[in-house]
Write an enzyme that holds these catalytic residues in place. Sequence first.
Site, mmCIF file in Angstrom:
data_model
loop_
_atom_site.group_PDB
_atom_site.id
_atom_site.type_symbol
_atom_site.label_atom_id
_atom_site.label_comp_id
_atom_site.label_asym_id
_atom_site.label_seq_id
_atom_site.Cartn_x
_atom_site.Cartn_y
_atom_site.Cartn_z
ATOM 1 N N HIS A 130 0.570 -1.259 0.265
ATOM 2 C CA HIS A 130 -0.146 0.289 0.125
ATOM 3 C C HIS A 130 0.635 1.325 -0.096
ATOM 4 O O HIS A 130 1.800 1.514 1.118
ATOM 5 C CB HIS A 130 -0.697 0.239 1.236
ATOM 6 C CG HIS A 130 -2.192 -1.291 1.175
ATOM 7 N ND1 HIS A 130 -1.897 -2.294 2.180
ATOM 8 C CD2 HIS A 130 -2.949 -1.383 0.628
ATOM 9 C CE1 HIS A 130 -3.292 -3.093 1.722
ATOM 10 N NE2 HIS A 130 -3.763 -2.486 0.548
ATOM 11 N N HIS B 275 -11.623 2.793 3.404
ATOM 12 C CA HIS B 275 -11.323 1.565 3.856
ATOM 13 C C HIS B 275 -9.722 1.521 5.145
ATOM 14 O O HIS B 275 -8.863 2.305 4.278
ATOM 15 C CB HIS B 275 -10.397 1.427 2.872
ATOM 16 C CG HIS B 275 -10.087 -0.200 2.300
ATOM 17 N ND1 HIS B 275 -10.770 -1.746 3.837
ATOM 18 C CD2 HIS B 275 -8.411 -0.965 2.476
ATOM 19 C CE1 HIS B 275 -9.977 -2.952 3.278
ATOM 20 N NE2 HIS B 275 -8.798 -2.200 2.737
#
Length: 217
Positions: A152, A174
Amino acid sequence: MPKNFSLSLMSIVLTILSSITSPIYYTSPLAKRCMAVYQKYINSTNERIHNQFANSNPFDFKHISPLKSIENFNDVGPSVVIASPSALQSRFSRQLFEMWCSDKKNSCVIPGYVVEGTLAKTIINEPKEVTLMNGLTAPLNMQVHYISFSAHANFAQTSMFLKELMPPNIILVHGEANEIGRLKHKLITPFADRNTKNISPKNCQSVEMYFNSEKRA
């Protein structure tokens, strides 16, 4: 080391660790099957890997092997175990943690984001003791390290991406609520001179966005 990354990152981690001469184990059956693919289809890799293959298969690790269960683990001498789940809530990683947590010679590396309320999140703050699965407590003497080895984007990368796009709307979803709140607060300053909507909706909360469309003949 609890495992919290994709299969492609698993191969990178194992390649990095392959220089260590102590035994290294990983507990993912899927990773085992994928490593067989890497070893077989070496011609699909880049030129640097091809050059290494001239001497030996770079994915044929001498000191690294898969581990089926805790019963098959010979806990004698120094070793590295890449285990899941990363939250240390159950299964192999939790069993191994409870075996090792009281010995100061051991270490636990958390390689990515962990959720609030999990054991992994708890030990990052290095409490003096932890609660075991049987309800008893044990001293936490092992070293605990937190590193970001995730696929990420971090804040710097996300911020740079948004500055390039300069979108009229930023919607943050999220993620753990406190972390999203921190990210939202940090993004206020870079976009203070623009009329940018910075929204962090709760689950199932609807969001409305308005756009000025250009009409063309």
